[in-house]
Design a protein around this motif. Structure first.
Motif, PDB file in Angstrom:
ATOM      1  N   CYS A  32       0.839  -1.202   0.000  1.00  0.00           N
ATOM      2  CA  CYS A  32       0.000   0.000   0.000  1.00  0.00           C
ATOM      3  C   CYS A  32       0.874   1.251   0.000  1.00  0.00           C
ATOM      4  N   GLN A  33       1.910   1.265   0.831  1.00  0.00           N
ATOM      5  CA  GLN A  33       2.797   2.431   0.889  1.00  0.00           C
ATOM      6  C   GLN A  33       3.543   2.633  -0.428  1.00  0.00           C
ATOM      7  N   SER A  34       3.888   1.547  -1.108  1.00  0.00           N
ATOM      8  CA  SER A  34       4.549   1.663  -2.407  1.00  0.00           C
ATOM      9  C   SER A  34       3.643   2.358  -3.417  1.00  0.00           C
ATOM     10  N   TYR A  35       2.385   1.948  -3.438  1.00  0.00           N
ATOM     11  CA  TYR A  35       1.437   2.572  -4.365  1.00  0.00           C
ATOM     12  C   TYR A  35       1.216   4.040  -3.999  1.00  0.00           C
ATOM     13  N   ARG A  36       1.157   4.329  -2.710  1.00  0.00           N
ATOM     14  CA  ARG A  36       1.011   5.725  -2.290  1.00  0.00           C
ATOM     15  C   ARG A  36       2.208   6.544  -2.741  1.00  0.00           C
ATOM     16  N   ALA A  37       3.403   5.966  -2.655  1.00  0.00           N
ATOM     17  CA  ALA A  37       4.608   6.681  -3.089  1.00  0.00           C
ATOM     18  C   ALA A  37       4.533   7.030  -4.571  1.00  0.00           C
ATOM     19  N   GLU A  38       4.072   6.089  -5.380  1.00  0.00           N
ATOM     20  CA  GLU A  38       3.967   6.350  -6.821  1.00  0.00           C
ATOM     21  C   GLU A  38       2.961   7.450  -7.117  1.00  0.00           C
ATOM     22  N   LEU A  39       1.845   7.429  -6.411  1.00  0.00           N
ATOM     23  CA  LEU A  39       0.830   8.463  -6.632  1.00  0.00           C
ATOM     24  C   LEU A  39       1.308   9.827  -6.143  1.00  0.00           C
ATOM     25  N   PHE A  40       1.980   9.858  -4.991  1.00  0.00           N
ATOM     26  CA  PHE A  40       2.535  11.126  -4.510  1.00  0.00           C
ATOM     27  C   PHE A  40       3.522  11.694  -5.535  1.00  0.00           C
ATOM     28  N   GLN A  41       4.348  10.827  -6.098  1.00  0.00           N
ATOM     29  CA  GLN A  41       5.344  11.290  -7.075  1.00  0.00           C
ATOM     30  C   GLN A  41       4.652  11.891  -8.294  1.00  0.00           C
ATOM     31  N   GLU A  58       6.499  13.674   0.331  1.00  0.00           N
ATOM     32  CA  GLU A  58       5.581  12.644   0.824  1.00  0.00           C
ATOM     33  C   GLU A  58       5.853  11.316   0.135  1.00  0.00           C
ATOM     34  N   ALA A  59       6.240  11.367  -1.141  1.00  0.00           N
ATOM     35  CA  ALA A  59       6.562  10.132  -1.866  1.00  0.00           C
ATOM     36  C   ALA A  59       7.743   9.420  -1.220  1.00  0.00           C
ATOM     37  N   LEU A  60       8.743  10.182  -0.839  1.00  0.00           N
ATOM     38  CA  LEU A  60       9.912   9.577  -0.182  1.00  0.00           C
ATOM     39  C   LEU A  60       9.534   8.973   1.168  1.00  0.00           C
ATOM     40  N   LYS A  61       8.664   9.648   1.909  1.00  0.00           N
ATOM     41  CA  LYS A  61       8.223   9.107   3.199  1.00  0.00           C
ATOM     42  C   LYS A  61       7.463   7.797   3.013  1.00  0.00           C
ATOM     43  N   ALA A  62       6.600   7.751   2.010  1.00  0.00           N
ATOM     44  CA  ALA A  62       5.829   6.533   1.758  1.00  0.00           C
ATOM     45  C   ALA A  62       6.755   5.399   1.305  1.00  0.00           C
ATOM     46  N   ALA A  63       7.753   5.728   0.469  1.00  0.00           N
ATOM     47  CA  ALA A  63       8.716   4.711   0.031  1.00  0.00           C
ATOM     48  C   ALA A  63       9.492   4.164   1.218  1.00  0.00           C
ATOM     49  N   SER A  64       9.879   5.052   2.135  1.00  0.00           N
ATOM     50  CA  SER A  64      10.594   4.623   3.335  1.00  0.00           C
ATOM     51  C   SER A  64       9.712   3.733   4.206  1.00  0.00           C
ATOM     52  N   ALA A  65       8.432   4.071   4.305  1.00  0.00           N
ATOM     53  CA  ALA A  65       7.504   3.245   5.081  1.00  0.00           C
ATOM     54  C   ALA A  65       7.364   1.860   4.460  1.00  0.00           C
ATOM     55  N   ALA A  66       7.327   1.818   3.122  1.00  0.00           N
ATOM     56  CA  ALA A  66       7.250   0.521   2.436  1.00  0.00           C
ATOM     57  C   ALA A  66       8.470  -0.330   2.747  1.00  0.00           C
ATOM     58  N   GLN A  67       9.643   0.301   2.753  1.00  0.00           N
ATOM     59  CA  GLN A  67      10.872  -0.425   3.071  1.00  0.00           C
ATOM     60  C   GLN A  67      10.827  -0.988   4.494  1.00  0.00           C
ATOM     61  N   ALA A  68      10.281  -0.207   5.417  1.00  0.00           N
ATOM     62  CA  ALA A  68      10.177  -0.672   6.806  1.00  0.00           C
ATOM     63  C   ALA A  68       9.263  -1.887   6.904  1.00  0.00           C
ATOM     64  N   TYR A  69       8.160  -1.880   6.170  1.00  0.00           N
ATOM     65  CA  TYR A  69       7.267  -3.039   6.161  1.00  0.00           C
ATOM     66  C   TYR A  69       7.939  -4.246   5.510  1.00  0.00           C
ATOM     67  N   ALA A  70       8.783  -3.996   4.517  1.00  0.00           N
ATOM     68  CA  ALA A  70       9.511  -5.103   3.884  1.00  0.00           C
ATOM     69  C   ALA A  70      10.403  -5.798   4.903  1.00  0.00           C
ATOM     70  N   VAL A  71      11.049  -5.008   5.745  1.00  0.00           N
ATOM     71  CA  VAL A  71      11.904  -5.580   6.796  1.00  0.00           C
ATOM     72  C   VAL A  71      11.065  -6.392   7.777  1.00  0.00           C
ATOM     73  N   LYS A  72       9.840  -5.915   8.050  1.00  0.00           N
ATOM     74  CA  LYS A  72       8.977  -6.604   9.012  1.00  0.00           C
ATOM     75  C   LYS A  72       8.356  -7.881   8.454  1.00  0.00           C
ATOM     76  N   ALA A  76       7.273  -8.985   2.016  1.00  0.00           N
ATOM     77  CA  ALA A  76       8.333  -9.116   1.023  1.00  0.00           C
ATOM     78  C   ALA A  76       8.021  -8.379  -0.271  1.00  0.00           C
ATOM     79  N   GLU A  77       6.737  -8.308  -0.643  1.00  0.00           N
ATOM     80  CA  GLU A  77       6.361  -7.651  -1.890  1.00  0.00           C
ATOM     81  C   GLU A  77       6.608  -6.144  -1.849  1.00  0.00           C
ATOM     82  N   ALA A  78       6.814  -5.587  -0.660  1.00  0.00           N
ATOM     83  CA  ALA A  78       7.065  -4.148  -0.539  1.00  0.00           C
ATOM     84  C   ALA A  78       8.514  -3.795  -0.837  1.00  0.00           C
ATOM     85  N   LEU A  79       9.401  -4.787  -0.880  1.00  0.00           N
ATOM     86  CA  LEU A  79      10.820  -4.519  -1.120  1.00  0.00           C
ATOM     87  C   LEU A  79      11.022  -3.815  -2.452  1.00  0.00           C
ATOM     88  N   TYR A  80      10.391  -4.333  -3.481  1.00  0.00           N
ATOM     89  CA  TYR A  80      10.550  -3.749  -4.813  1.00  0.00           C
ATOM     90  C   TYR A  80      10.017  -2.319  -4.864  1.00  0.00           C
TER      91      TYR A  80
END
Length: 544
Positions: A242-251, A258-272, A275-279
Motif C-alpha cells: 500500500c505504501q509503495s502505491y502511495r509513493a507512486e501516486l505522490f510522485q 511525501e513520496a519519499l516518506k511513503a517509500a521509506s515506510a514501504a521499506q520498513a514493512y519489507a523488513v517486518k 516481502a512484496e514491498a521490497l521492490y
C-alpha cells in the motif's frame, strides 16, 4: 491464563482483526496445551498477516497434519491449497507444487464435492496467468468461480473474478477487465471476503490500475486500501505494498517529499515481513533520487529493488540517460521491452521514446510512439492519451515538424494539468518551447520555459530546473541585436581593450569612422562609457 481462555481470547481477537493479539493468545495457548486444527489455521493466518510468513507456513503445515489426524480431509486439503498459494507468492515453486500435488491426491478421498476443489485450481490459474497464458488462466479462474457460486464461497468467488479481470486485461480488453476488478472490490469493501483474499484483491486491483494507466481508479482504490490497512495497524502483509502505491501516486502529483516518506515506510514493512514491498519501496525511492539529481543514490536504490526479482526498468535505463550514456540506456530499455508481456511493454514505451530520441534513432522513436498511439486508441484513458501525445510531440519536434509537435504537446499538457501531474506537464512545456522557437515564436517559448522552470523548482526536480534555466538564458541572449555587423566588430575590439586608433588599424577604417560607430553603439544600447560597452559585450557573449 488457561489454554482455554487463551483460545477464546485469540478467537475473539481474530474475528475483530486484532492480529497481534490473536497471534499472542493463540501462540500461548498452543504452548500450554496445543491447539485444535481450526485454531492452528487461525494462528497461521495471524502470523502471515503480521509478517511472519515462514512461521505461518510452518503452522499451516501443522494444521494440515492435525486435520488429517482427526479425519477432516476437507480441512487438510484447504490447508494444502493455501500452502501452495503462499509458497508460490514467496517464489518457492517446488514446495508449492508439492503441496498442490498432495491436495490433489487428498481431494479424491472426499465423500462428496467441496469448495476446496476450486481452491486447488487457484495455483494452477496463477501459474498460467504469470506464465504468459492469460486465455488459459481465464478458463481456470472461471472454473474456480463455478465452485464459488455452487458452494456460496465468497473468497473463491472474489478470487475468481479478480483473476478473470486480470486475464481480460492481459488479453487486451482493458475496460472490461477493470469493470470486473471494480466488482471484486464491491465484495471486498463490503466485508464479504476474508482477510488474506481481501489483501490479495486490494493489492492486485491497485497494481492493475497502475499497469493500465488508470490514474483516477488508482487513486480511488489506493485510498480504499490505505483505509483498510489503517483499520488494521498491526498488519504487515499488504501494508508495505500500500505504501509503495502511495509513493507512486505522490510522485505523480508532485508531492515528492511525501513520496519519499511513503517509500521509506514501504521499506520498513519489507523488513517486518511484507516481502512484496521490497521492490516498490526501493524502486520508488530510486525514481525520486533520479529526478532530483541524486544519481549515485538512485543507482543504489534500484539495485536494492532488483533483489526482489522484479525488473527495475525503465528507471535504470533512464538513470543511464541522466548520467550521459544514451547508448547504454538504449541497450537496457530495448532489452526490457523485448522481454516484456504486452501490458508491461506499454509502461516502457514512454521511456523508450525518450531514450531513442536521445541516441538519436528517430525511426525507432517514431515506431515506439506509434505503438503508444495505437494503445491510446484501444484504451483512451486520460493518462494514456497524455503519454501518447507527449511522445508524438517529442518525435515530431525531432523530425522537423514543430507545428505538429505543438498540437500534440498542447493536448498532452492540458490533460496532465487536469490530472494534476505537474512534472510531466512541465516537461511538455519545455518541449513546446523548443517547438515555439522553431516557428519563430520566441515570446511564447520564454513563457513556457519560465512556467516549467517554476514548476520544476516547486517539485524539487533540480536537473530539469537547471536545464530550463539554461534554455531561458539562451533565449534572452538570442534577442536580435540592434547593432550592425560593423558595429558588433567595433564593440568586440573595444571589449578586448583596444583604443580607437588600434581598432581603426585592425578594421582598415579612419579613427573618425570608428568614433562615429562607437557613438552609434552608445546611443543604440543606452550606454555612456567604454566600460559599460565592454560589460554588455561579455554579457551577450560577443566576446569569450
Amino acid at each position: 491464563m488457561t489454554a482455554e481462555t487463551g483460545i477464546d481470547q485469540g478467537r475473539s481477537a481474530f474475528r475483530e482483526n486484532r492480529w497481534t493479539e490473536a497471534f499472542e493468545n493463540l501462540r500461548d495457548a498452543d504452548q500450554h496445551g496445543g491447539l485444535p486444527a481450526p485454531d492452528l489455521e487461525r494462528l497461521a493466518t495471524a502470523e502471515i498477516l503480521t509478517g511472519s510468513i515462514t512461521a505461518g507456513v510452518d503452522t499451516l503445515t501443522r494444521a494440515h497434519e492435525e486435520f488429517l489426524v482427526v479425519g477432516d480431509v476437507e480441512g487438510a486439503v484447504r490447508c494444502a491449497g493455501w500452502l501452495a498459494v503462499h509458497l508460490m507468492n514467496i517464489r518457492q515453486a517446488a514446495r508449492s507444487a508439492g503441496w498442490l500435488a498432495r491436495g490433489q491426491r487428498l481431494v479424491k478421498e472426499l465423500a462428496e464435492p467441496s469448495a476446496v476443489e476450486g481452491l486447488l485450481l487457484l495455483p494452477v490459474a496463477l501459474g498460467k496467468l504469470y506464465g504468459g497464458d492469460p486465455a488459459g488462466a481465464f478458463q481456470v479462474f472461471a472454473e474456480i468461480g463455478a465452485y464459488g457460486q455452487r458452494f456460496q464461497d465468497n473468497d473463491l468467488a472474489a478470487l475468481s473474478l479478480l483473476g478473470q479481470g486480470q486475464s481480460t486485461i492481459m488479453l487486451g480488453n482493458v475496460d472490461e477487465g477493470l469493470r470486473m476488478l471494480d466488482e471484486v472490490m464491491v465484495a471486498v469493501t463490503a466485508g464479504e471476503v476474508s482477510p488474506v483474499p481481501s489483501g490479495i484483491s486490494y493489492c492486485a486491483v491497485v497494481g492493475y490500475c497502475h499497469l493500465t494507466f488508470d490514474l483516477p481508479r488508482a487513486l480511488e482504490w489506493t485510498g480504499a486500501l490505505d483505509h483498510w490497512c489503517r483499520g488494521r495497524p498491526d498488519m504487515v502483509a499488504f501494508s508495505g505494498q500500500c505504501q509503495s502505491y502511495r509513493a507512486e501516486l505522490f510522485q505523480l502529483h508532485g508531492a515528492w517529499a511525501e513520496a519519499l516518506k511513503a517509500a521509506s515506510a514501504a521499506q520498513a514493512y519489507a523488513v517486518k515481513g511484507d516481502a512484496e514491498a521490497l521492490y516498490g519501496g526501493y524502486y520508488q525511492q530510486g525514481e525520486m533520487e533520479r529526478l532530483t539529481g541524486k544519481l549515485d543514490a538512485a543507482d543504489a536504490s534500484y539495485r536494492l529493488a532488483a533483489k526482489s526479482g522484479h525488473s527495475v526498468q525503465p528507471g535504470l535505463a533512464l538513470l543511464c540517460l541522466a548520467k550521459g550514456d544514451p547508448e547504454q540506456a538504449q541497450t537496457l530499455i530495448r532489452s526490457a521491452v523485448a522481454a516484456s508481456r504486452p501490458a508491461m511493454r506499454r509502461r516502457l514505451l514512454p521511456a523508450l521514446v525518450e531514450i531513442e530520441l536521445a541516441v538519436p534513432d528517430l525511426v525507432a522513436a517514431r515506431s515506439a510512439s506509434d505503438e503508444l498511439e495505437a494503445f491510446s486508441l484501444e484504451c483512451p484513458k486520460p493518462m494514456v492519451l497524455a503519454l501518447s501525445w507527449q511522445a508524438d510531440g517529442a518525435v515530431c519536434l525531432a523530425e522537423g515538424n514543430p507545428e505538429g509537435a505543438l498540437v500534440s504537446l498542447r493536448n498532452a499538457w492540458m490533460v496532465w494539468q487536469e490530472l494534476g501531474v505537474p512534472y510531466e506537464a512541465a516537461r511538455c512545456r519545455v518541449l513546446a518551447a523548443s517547438a515555439c522557437r522553431a516557428v519563430g515564436d520566441e515570446a511564447s517559448a520564454l513563457m513556457d520555459l519560465e512556467a516549467a522552470h517554476a514548476e520544476f523548482l516547486e517539485v524539487g526536480a533540480a536537473p530539469a530546473a537547471a536545464r530550463a534555466a539554461s534554455l531561458i538564458r539562451g533565449i534572452n541572449q538570442a534577442e536580435p541585436s540592434p547593432l550592425t555587423q560593423r558595429e558588433v566588430e567595433v564593440l568586440r575590439l573595444v571589449a578586448s581593450g583596444k583604443a580607437n586608433r588600434a581598432i581603426a588599424a585592425d578594421l582598415f577604417l579612419s579613427e573618425k569612422t570608428v568614433a562615429r560607430h562607437l557613438s552609434n553603439i552608445f546611443l543604440k544600447l543606452g550606454l555612456s562609457s567604454r566600460t559599460a560597452a565592454t560589460r554588455y559585450a561579455y554579457e551577450h557573449r560577443l566576446v569569450s
